[in-house]
Scaffold this active site. Structure first.
Site, PDB file in Angstrom:
ATOM      1  N   GLU A   1     -12.551  43.561  -9.623  1.00 21.56           N
ATOM      2  CA  GLU A   1     -13.664  43.044 -10.421  1.00 21.56           C
ATOM      3  C   GLU A   1     -14.349  44.166 -11.196  1.00 21.56           C
ATOM      4  OE1 GLU A   1     -15.651  39.333  -8.398  1.00 21.56           O
ATOM      5  OE2 GLU A   1     -15.274  40.844  -6.860  1.00 21.56           O
TER       6      GLU A   1
ATOM      7  N   GLU B   1     -10.164  37.676  -1.534  1.00 22.01           N
ATOM      8  CA  GLU B   1     -11.374  37.243  -0.816  1.00 22.01           C
ATOM      9  C   GLU B   1     -11.188  35.939  -0.045  1.00 22.01           C
ATOM     10  OE1 GLU B   1     -12.841  39.844  -4.204  1.00 22.01           O
ATOM     11  OE2 GLU B   1     -11.295  38.319  -3.918  1.00 22.01           O
TER      12      GLU B   1
END
Length: 663
Positions: free
Chosen positions: A105, A125
């Site tokens: 990210e 995640e």
């Protein structure tokens, strides 16, 4: 101690290097220092571009997961990503290693990305019961579209940056590590002329709105009935990227992430993550490494031996397979050859790779096969230690007494992840180290057990089945028990599992303290399991669909005095109570080192749902107080099932979590 973020200026390029070994996790001190460095570089008139890099073996490989259990501490990663994206100077990410989760990210928030061809990326995640929380659900689909973004997020896989469709994440790739920095600095100078290119403004991934909406609708339907909340939230967040302005989409993502972090599912999956890593660290104190085991001897024929041979060959080991009967050697070789031919047919291997793999397999007499082995596994009952050097570890993989080392592979051994590494009463530390090293070399999850042959999984499953039988003793329906446990998350509840195994086998298990063996009752009545069409269930049609059978309940009522039943709401806590009780005994007896090891065994080897965290963590999340209260209300002669173990009561009184149950 070296600074976790170091900054230097090279011909107008500020090189911001994150140095937080071993994987440059984006812990608070990293984020705080990184934000300061970025602000200073943006304010410095001599800096025309900013290069963010990772020192050591990787660009940041994710967040510091331990922080998810602590209060939020600013600056949070989304703030860093916003600072980068809104920077007035071009920001370039220099990628190498495994760029995962928050690290990916961070890279997506940069205006440009340059990396090594060997770089791998991913958004794992979901494996922690979470979604990306720093813009990953918003920026990723803008670049690659909803389908690829959801494939990445829902699979959590680690993917090659140099292969399509992931190649789009890098503006330039470099082949050799020693060339990366020079190429990155050169690219930064080129980026100055281009200016910043915020990812939030890109929309090429949504070029076809109709196709995007169809994909999102399909994924939402696919995930609607799945139990994992994070998967549904991931689809919703990617849809938000398509429907909402960027800032609103990020706000949606952030709120969903916060809810998921606080959820029991994510707590359970984070527990699983740390538990697996703790279990695998047993051998760190032993000077033994997987690379030292190059040749494995497997003794005995049969399915287990064949599966072990396939697993070892897939791990790159040379396999020496000792089988006494020459005819069985030919059949065994054919079994392994067929397995690799199936892999070729499925596209998992090429013919040449399969051919090369099989060159590492030799079959012969047991005495010949052990002579050149670094490690020996006895994969059949009744085999004795053959002629071999005294320093060669010889482990037994079958259910028999263990004097030194035992390896209990969850079945099927070539596919399942779990191996219980049994340290017998006469095992030496170097033998234990070698055994765990072998398990790691095979790519499997080791769990250390101290016993003379019994396993954690065996005792925990016995507790589950014993509790299920005891609930039937108290008047419960086996169908209500299976239904409650299925809805709770067990893929194969106890009575369906017994039907699949065959009731004659499980009917031999002795019940204690006034309990009935209901498998034996049915077997004596001619209902021997799914293979015969009748067991606890009756099986209809070619698909062998299980249906409830009132004849079973009538038969049970003839054999039990108590027909009052059990409240359906008490079934799950009582099953958990029996299992957590047995877990406490395993730790107390030093068979298991900790409650978390027990959870690893049950998740990796016995289909216990990962999003529940294993039975020990599940009992904690259900509420130890509630579980113990249910146990205290169960009036059954088998006191070992539900009289709370003293260590459980101590945990409850002291307000401690199940992780405190260790020796």
């Amino acid at each position: 101690m070296a600074e976790v973020v170091q900054c230097s200026v090279h011909e107008g390029v500020a090189v911001v290097s994150i140095n937080h070994p071993p994987v440059n996790a984006l812990a608070w001190q990293v984020r705080d220092s990184l934000l300061t460095a970025l602000q200073c570089a943006e304010a410095d008139p001599e800096v025309r571009a900013i290069l963010i890099a990772g020192a050591g073996k990787t660009f940041p490989a994710g967040a510091d997961i331990a922080e998810f259990d602590t209060p939020r501490k600013e600056p949070w990663l989304p703030q860093i990503c916003t600072q980068i994206e809104m920077c007035r100077k071009p920001v370039v990410a220099e990628l190498h290693g495994t760029v995962l989760g928050g690290g990916f990210e961070l890279a997506l928030a940069c205006h440009f990305r340059i990396g090594l061809r060997s770089t791998r990326v991913g958004l794992p995640e979901v494996k922690l019961g979470l979604i990306p929380g720093a813009g990953g659900t918003q920026r990723t689909p803008r670049l690659v579209g909803a389908k690829v973004a959801l494939d990445m997020i829902l699979s959590g896989r680690i993917l090659p940056l140099d292969q399509p469709p992931y190649r789009i994440f890098a503006d330039r790739l470099v082949a050799e590590p020693e060339d990366l920095r020079a190429a990155a600095l050169e690219f930064c100078h080129e980026a100055v002329a281009k200016g910043p290119r915020p990812s939030c403004e890109r929309r090429e991934g949504f070029a076809d709105p109709t196709e995007t909406q169809l994909e999102l609708t399909k994924r939402a339907a696919d995930e609607a009935d799945r139990p994992e909340n994070a998967r549904r939230e991931a689809v919703a967040a990617v849809e938000a990227a398509f429907l909402l302005p960027f800032d609103a989409g990020c706000a949606f993502e952030e709120a969903a992430f916060a809810d998921l972090v606080a959820s029991d599912q994510s707590k359970a999956m984070r527990h699983a993550f740390f538990a697996e890593r703790r279990a695998a660290k047993v051998a760190l104190s032993v000077d033994q490494h997987p690379s030292q085991i190059k040749t494995l001897a497997i003794l005995g024929a049969g399915t287990l031996a064949s599966q072990l041979a396939v697993a070892a060959l897939n791990a790159g080991l040379a396999v020496r397979w000792g089988i006494a009967d020459p005819d069985r050697r030919i059949a065994a070789w054919t079994d392994v050859e067929d397995s690799f031919e199936d892999a070729v047919s499925a596209g998992d291997l090429t013919k040449q790779v399969a051919k090369d793999v099989l060159k590492r397999l030799i079959c012969g007499t047991m005495a010949d096969m052990v002579r050149s082995a670094d490690f020996v596994i006895r994969a059949a009952e009744g085999l004795q230690r053959s002629d071999m050097a005294e320093d060669v570890v010889c482990a037994t993989a079958v259910a028999e007494n263990v004097d030194q080392i035992g390896l209990r592979f969850a079945r099927p051994a070539h596919l399942s992840r779990l191996v219980e590494v049994i340290e017998g009463p006469r095992a030496r530390p170097d033998q234990l180290g070698s055994a765990i090293a072998l398990v790691k070399r095979l790519g499997k999850q080791p769990v250390h057990v101290r016993s003379s042959g019994e396993t954690i999984g065996g005792r925990m499953m016995a507790a589950l089945h014993g509790a299920a039988d005891a609930l039937v003793d108290l008047g419960a329906s086996p169908y209500d028990i299976d239904d409650a446990l299925t809805k709770w998350g067990l893929e194969l509840p106890p009575f369906l599992q017994r039907d699949a195994t065959g009731l004659r086998i499980v009917g031999r298990v002795e019940r204690h303290e006034g309990g009935m063996n209901w498998s034996a009752v049915l077997a004596q009545a001619g209902r021997t399991g799914r293979a015969s069409g009748q067991g606890f269930y009756t099986y209809l049609g070619d698909a062998a669909t299980p249906v409830h059978d009132d004849k079973v309940l009538m038969l049970f009522d003839k054999h039990r005095a108590d027909r009052n039943g059990v409240k359906k709401a008490d079934i799950v806590p009582l099953i958990l109570g029996a299992m957590v009780n047995e877990g406490a005994r395993l730790v107390d007896e030093h068979v298991a080192a900790s409650a978390s090891d027990i959870d690893v065994v049950m998740m990796a080897g016995h289909q216990f749902p990962r999003w529940r965290g294993g039975p020990m963590k599940a009992a904690e999340l259900h509420g130890l107080f509630r579980v113990i209260r249910a146990m205290q209300g169960a009036n059954h002669p088998d006191k070992a099932l539900w009289v709370p173990h003293p260590r459980l009561a101590a945990l409850m009184r002291n307000g401690k979590g199940i992780e405190a149950l260790s020796n």
